[in-house]
Design an enzyme around this catalytic site. Structure first.
Site: not given
Ligand code: PXP
Length: 248
Positions: A12-13, A73, A194-195, A154, A103-104, A46, A10, A52, A48
């Site tokens: 995004d960041h 996403e 996630h995380g 997921e 975050t989600t 993602h 991912n 952002r 959003r």
């Molecule tokens: N899965 C989903 C559905 C998410 O919303 C996110 C965060 O955008 C992730 C996975 C990835 O999470 P992380 O950035 O904490 O690895």
């Protein structure tokens, strides 16, 4: 089930850092290409509603230029459905979204919006796009995902990654394991995310039903120290370690 997990990175960041200055770098597309070079099986973004981090142009550029596949996403809202139908990613993963959240914050409440999600699923799948739902490790939500015709879920690993007490971690892992097994018995494919970090991913990769992981924040964080390629390679090694610990 097998002995391979697909890693979706991912990015995004990477866009979060760019948007901090509203400039052109770092480019999430460049990061996606580097992640692929290091062994990523797919790229996740993602989009959003408040834009952002990832912007609309990022989605189309990444979709066009990567060599693997794009998992988009998004919230189950009309604006995003239109973008998905136009962009045609490999997969759409529906997530709940609140504007105020950092975050989600949790999985979708599939039960309370089953009809709406079924309608979105039909429109997405009609274009040959895979359809997945982000859910907490809760068998009732998984049952609802199956009932509306999802092909995969997921599982939200967020709580597992936030806990520090060993007993609580083991209890949450057990919930994730049971949910993964339950989903497979219903004929759903199982992903997770996630995380996750290259430490806490090992136990998750040890769950035999898990086929795909979405990982972002930790990879981008650690790329500050030693580069994205190394961060992705370390994550792949940690996932492999988990796979070798799967029950036979
Ligand atoms: N899965 C989903 C559905 C998410 O919303 C996110 C965060 O955008 C992730 C996975 C990835 O999470 P992380 O950035 O904490 O690895």
């Amino acid at each position: 089930m097998g002995n391979k997990i697909r890693l979706f990175v991912n990015v995004d960041h990477v866009a979060t850092i760019r948007e901090a200055r509203k400039t052109v770098e770092p480019d999430p597309l460049e990061a996606a290409l580097l992640a692929e070079k290091s062994g990523a099986d797919g790229i996740t973004v993602h989009l959003r509603e408040d834009r952002r981090h990832i912007q609309d142009d990022d989605v189309s550029h990444i979709r066009e230029k990567i060599h693997t596949v794009l998992n988009l996403e998004m919230a189950a809202v009309e604006e995003m459905v239109q973008i998905a139908l136009k962009t045609k990613p490999y997969q759409v993963s529906l997530v709940p979204e609140k504007r105020q959240e950092i975050t989600t914050e949790g999985g979708l409440n599939v039960i309370s919006q089953k009809e709406h999600l079924k309608n979105v699923r039909e429109r997405i799948q009609s274009q040959g796009i895979r359809f997945s739902l982000f859910v907490d490790p809760d068998p009732r939500q998984i049952d609802a995902a199956r009932e509306l015709g999802a092909e995969s879920i997921e599982i939200n690993t967020g709580l597992y990654t936030e806990l520090s007490d060993d007993v609580a971690i083991q209890r949450e892992l057990e919930k994730i394991r049971n949910s993964a097994r339950h989903a497979t018995e219903l004929g759903l494919r199982v992903f997770a995310g996630h995380g996750l970090t290259d430490e806490n991913v090992v136990a998750i990769a040890g769950i035999p039903e898990i086929e795909e992981l979405n990982i972002g924040h930790s990879l981008v964080s650690r790329s500050v120290y030693y580069g994205l390629e190394q961060a992705v390679q370390n994550m792949i090694q940690a996932i492999q370690k988990g796979i070798t610990q799967r029950p036979h």
